[in-house]
Design a protein around this motif. Structure first.
Motif, PDB file in Angstrom:
ATOM      1  N   VAL A  37       0.841  -1.199   0.000  1.00 27.11           N
ATOM      2  CA  VAL A  37       0.000   0.000   0.000  1.00 27.11           C
ATOM      3  C   VAL A  37       0.875   1.248   0.000  1.00 27.11           C
ATOM      4  CG1 VAL A  37      -1.618   1.353   1.381  1.00 27.11           C
ATOM      5  CG2 VAL A  37      -2.017  -1.076   1.034  1.00 27.11           C
ATOM      6  N   GLY A  47      -6.769  -8.160   2.106  1.00 25.64           N
ATOM      7  CA  GLY A  47      -6.898  -7.518   0.795  1.00 25.64           C
ATOM      8  C   GLY A  47      -8.159  -6.699   0.636  1.00 25.64           C
ATOM      9  N   ILE A  48      -9.239  -7.104   1.331  1.00 31.57           N
ATOM     10  CA  ILE A  48     -10.508  -6.371   1.215  1.00 31.57           C
ATOM     11  C   ILE A  48     -10.433  -5.037   1.942  1.00 31.57           C
ATOM     12  CG2 ILE A  48     -12.995  -6.515   1.651  1.00 31.57           C
ATOM     13  CD1 ILE A  48     -12.713  -9.550   1.656  1.00 31.57           C
ATOM     14  N   ASP A  79      -8.940  -1.863   0.026  1.00 29.95           N
ATOM     15  CA  ASP A  79      -9.651  -1.328  -1.143  1.00 29.95           C
ATOM     16  C   ASP A  79     -10.477  -0.089  -0.805  1.00 29.95           C
ATOM     17  OD1 ASP A  79      -8.536  -3.432  -2.442  1.00 29.95           O
ATOM     18  OD2 ASP A  79     -10.343  -4.667  -2.470  1.00 29.95           O
ATOM     19  N   ASP A  80     -11.294  -0.194   0.250  1.00 26.72           N
ATOM     20  CA  ASP A  80     -12.182   0.925   0.602  1.00 26.72           C
ATOM     21  C   ASP A  80     -11.385   2.159   1.016  1.00 26.72           C
ATOM     22  OD1 ASP A  80     -14.241  -0.844   0.145  1.00 26.72           O
ATOM     23  OD2 ASP A  80     -14.344  -1.464   2.250  1.00 26.72           O
ATOM     24  N   ILE A 131      -8.424   2.997   0.032  1.00 23.97           N
ATOM     25  CA  ILE A 131      -7.807   3.598  -1.158  1.00 23.97           C
ATOM     26  C   ILE A 131      -8.811   4.470  -1.906  1.00 23.97           C
ATOM     27  CG2 ILE A 131      -6.863   3.060  -3.440  1.00 23.97           C
ATOM     28  CD1 ILE A 131      -5.510   0.640  -2.194  1.00 23.97           C
ATOM     29  N   VAL A 132     -10.041   3.968  -2.037  1.00 24.21           N
ATOM     30  CA  VAL A 132     -11.075   4.734  -2.749  1.00 24.21           C
ATOM     31  C   VAL A 132     -11.345   6.056  -2.040  1.00 24.21           C
ATOM     32  CG1 VAL A 132     -13.508   4.751  -3.397  1.00 24.21           C
ATOM     33  CG2 VAL A 132     -12.145   2.695  -3.761  1.00 24.21           C
ATOM     34  N   ILE A 175     -19.374   2.386  -1.130  1.00 20.80           N
ATOM     35  CA  ILE A 175     -18.526   1.621  -0.213  1.00 20.80           C
ATOM     36  C   ILE A 175     -19.385   0.785   0.730  1.00 20.80           C
ATOM     37  CG2 ILE A 175     -17.014   1.877   1.795  1.00 20.80           C
ATOM     38  CD1 ILE A 175     -15.485   3.948   0.279  1.00 20.80           C
ATOM     39  N   THR A 212     -20.197  -8.072   0.495  1.00 23.57           N
ATOM     40  CA  THR A 212     -19.153  -8.985   1.002  1.00 23.57           C
ATOM     41  C   THR A 212     -19.604  -9.664   2.282  1.00 23.57           C
ATOM     42  OG1 THR A 212     -17.479  -7.491   0.074  1.00 23.57           O
ATOM     43  CG2 THR A 212     -16.723  -9.166   1.629  1.00 23.57           C
TER      44      THR A 212
END
Length: 707
Positions: free
Chosen positions: A342, A393-394, A397-398, A400-401, A431, A438
């Motif tokens: 990251v 990994g999940i 993601d959020d 980063i967005v 999000i 998920t």
């Protein structure tokens, strides 16, 4: 939502308090979690153990098992009943349905057994109990060259007492020797010489070897309890028992007419470690005990014992904590790798300080999960660690967005506070939708039936809790940190030139950011944009390509090109060989065959060791067991750890099987080097009342499946 977000973004101290709470309570939560190899589940099995000395399996089946099974029919809450009859004993396993109260079912089972009108008179009392959920933790062998079994047993009992004194260890099982008994061999000539009968000797023994109470004598001052304690447990204590005495003072003692000695029973039950007689000690854990701490205590005890003794040694045979520690190491490595990746990629495309705050969310999310994990019965085990590895990994993601969107609003000219608020609120709906989908996907594990469902439910709990905590981190903690970060401060070229120390390093990294922007623009304009235009312009062709790929995928599975299994077969560092002979076979015959297998194993070891890197011994040790019973034996071959071994365990197993060849006269000889999680892929039970017909049907089924 807006007011809550604005509050935490404007007042950074409140965010720091939340972080402090997560860290403190998360650490306490983690330390309070127990460790186990698999998730802890409540027992759903009731066992009925049958002991009928010297009885054949047919007698036990007809005289005991069938009667009990008939009375169990129709009881509510019972899922399946499985019975086994063997020489001198048997067992009945009762599995209850999910959600039933096992203690209520236990009472009903006892009542059903009590309704059986009669059992064989020589049968020992039935033992009906709930199967305790215990899990193997660590085991070791006590062995040495030319040490008698009686000496090994005595030393092992002392070791057992030492281990029982350790905190958090209650389940210790000692195996590898038959039951002890006292043999009294009466000499016929001496009986005739003293004019005694065998019954007189037996009656004298029963009358003298007693332990009973004689009531209470009450006096004005105190009460006296009367007891007779004359029970003997060793042969030398029985030698002086008086068999007959006359008024003249002449006495005949047991040693005058019989030879008394301690010995092991004739039922075969022996264990050998690398060819030497051994006694095995297995330490298990209950739901209230910790695997890691138990294994650490035992390993420390084994090391200390081996330093004090030369000929007698303790050798670790199996240690479940090794796999658990390895998976914990994988989790930590993956977590660190995730944080570094990251930092690396976000520093390349965005801003190093933004990348740091994104990576900061990983440990915070896990610490928050540890706060609540204990309330759901989660332990540190291979499946909960698997869930943590999945969710790493999940989580990123959020974050980063959100961080990228905040930075985009900042680049449009907004103030850091306004950019954080607007950038976060803009991506809240997608999000939350992504997190919910998920969570719903992992929530399905909660509805799986059987033991597999209970195990994988823990994976879903870990993932769901971590994702929910990550929402707090992503919507409250992350925007506040970015809003007050130096990443969102506009500086002139002169101000950047005056920077020193770490600030100067961040200024230099801005050059990398600009390079990353150029790369992204190039990829967007030269690859992504033309591809997107093509797909939108030729939508029917695009849809046809995707559909074709889907059809090919399904066809590959249906055609057997892509194999399907419920759970992959897990190769291990151990080869297990089990031998089953016909009932009534001589135990020496069983021993000779399993000894032949052991000899061939060491021959295979020489071949593989010659090809092994570093010339390391591929076979570390072997454990041979003969019994319980005349017709059963097994050989456990412990291999060099897989990380150091050049050959797979199935390859070594196949070599041993080939070296042994065909063995005639055996009922079953199996070689295994792995396991199928959740059971075998196919399990078939044949039901019938005629044993010969069942054997014929079994042979026919095996032949059909092999062909």
């Amino acid at each position: 939502m807006r007011k809550l977000l604005e509050y935490f973004i404007r007042y950074e101290v409140a965010v720091n308090i939340v972080i402090f709470a997560f860290v403190i309570f998360g650490i306490f939560g983690f330390l309070s979690l127990k460790s186990s190899f698999f998730p802890l589940v409540d027992s759903e099995i009731i066992n009925i153990n049958i002991s009928y000395p010297a009885a054949a399996p047919e007698e036990i089946e007809e005289g005991i098992i069938i009667k009990i099974e008939d009375n169990l029919k129709g009881l509510l809450g019972i899922d399946r009943v499985t019975s086994t009859a063997r020489e001198s004993g048997g067992s009945i396993t009762i599995e209850i349905e999910r959600g039933e109260d096992i203690y209520v079912i236990l009472a009903e089972v006892k009542n059903a057994v009590d309704r059986v009108p009669n059992f064989p008179s020589q049968m020992e009392p039935l033992v009906i109990a709930i199967q305790e959920e215990i899990r193997q933790t660590i085991s070791f062998a006590v062995s040495g060259e030319n040490i008698p079994l009686a000496t090994l047993k005595q030393i092992t009992r002392e070791i057992e007492n030492d281990i029982r004194a350790m905190q958090g260890i209650s389940q210790i099982e000692v195996t590898g020797y038959p039951e002890e008994e006292i043999e009294i061999a009466v000499r016929e000539n001496d009986l005739l010489a003293f004019n005694l009968t065998f019954n007189e000797v037996a009656e004298a023994l029963a009358a003298a070897n007693i332990f009973t109470t004689g009531g209470t004598i009450k006096t004005p001052t105190e009460d006296y309890l009367i007891r007779a304690n004359n029970r003997s447990y060793y042969a030398d204590e029985l030698n002086n028992i008086v068999v007959r005495a006359d008024p003249s003072g002449n006495t005949i003692r047991l040693k005058d007419i019989a030879t008394v000695r301690d010995q092991f029973s004739e039922t075969p039950n022996a264990s050998y470690f690398n060819g030497n007689l051994s006694v095995n000690v297995n330490i298990n854990n209950t739901n209230n005990e910790d695997l890691i701490s138990t294994a650490e205590q035992i390993n420390a005890y084994v090391d200390e014992f081996n330093l004090k003794n030369n000929n007698l040694q303790l050798d670790i045979v199996n240690d479940s904590s090794i796999s658990l520690n390895q998976r914990t190491k994988i989790l930590l490595e993956n977590g660190m790798m995730g944080i570094l990746l990251v930092l690396l990629f976000l520093s390349f495309f965005l801003n190093t300080r933004v990348a740091f705050w994104v990576a900061f969310g990983l440990p915070i999310s896990f610490l928050g999960m540890f706060i609540f994990a204990g309330f759901f019965g989660v332990t540190i085990n291979v499946l909960s660690l698997f869930g943590m590895i999945i969710v790493i990994g999940i989580l990123v993601d959020d974050a980063i967005v959100i961080s990228e969107n905040i930075y985009q609003h900042y680049e449009k000219g907004k103030s850091p506070i306004r950019a954080a608020i607007d950038g976060t609120l803009e991506v809240v709906p997608p999000i939350i939708a992504a997190i919910i989908t998920t969570i719903l996907a992992f929530l399905t594990f909660q509805f799986l039936d059987s033991r597999i469902g209970k195990f994988y439910a823990e994976v879903s709990i870990v993932v769901i809790l971590t994702l929910l905590i990550s929402l707090i981190e992503a919507f409250i903690i992350l925007p506040a940190h970015i809003a007050h970060s130096k990443a969102l401060i506009r500086e002139t070229d002169e101000e950047r030139a005056k920077k020193k120390g770490i600030d100067k390093v961040f200024v230099k990294l801005r050059v990398i950011n600009r390079t990353g922007d150029k790369v992204m623009v190039y990829l967007r304009d030269k690859f992504y944009s033309p591809l997107l235009s093509f797909v939108l312009k030729h939508n029917f062709l695009s849809f046809a390509i995707i559909t074709s790929v889907l059809i090919l995928t399904i066809a590959s599975i249906m055609g057997g090109i892509v194999k399907v299994s419920f759970f992959p077969s897990i190769a291990s560092d151990r080869v297990s060989i089990n031998l089953l002979m016909a009932e009534g076979v001589n135990p020496q015959t069983t021993d000779s065959i399993i000894s032949l297998v052991e000899k061939r194993t060491w021959e295979v070891n020489e071949d593989f060791t010659a090809r092994q890197s570093g010339n390391l011994q591929v076979v570390e040790n072997t454990i041979k067991r003969v019994g319980p019973g005349n017709n059963k034996a097994s050989l456990t071959v412990n291999l060099l750890p897989g990380e150091e071994r050049d050959f797979s365990s199935p390859e070594i197993t196949a070599a041993i099987r080939e070296a042994v060849g065909d063995v005639y006269g055996v009922e079953q000889l199996t070689f295994g080097s792995g396991g199928n999680f959740g059971g075998s892929p196919v399990s078939i039970s044949l039901l019938g009342n005629n044993k010969e017909e069942l054997k014929a049907a079994k042979d026919e089924l095996k032949a059909t499946m092999l062909n």
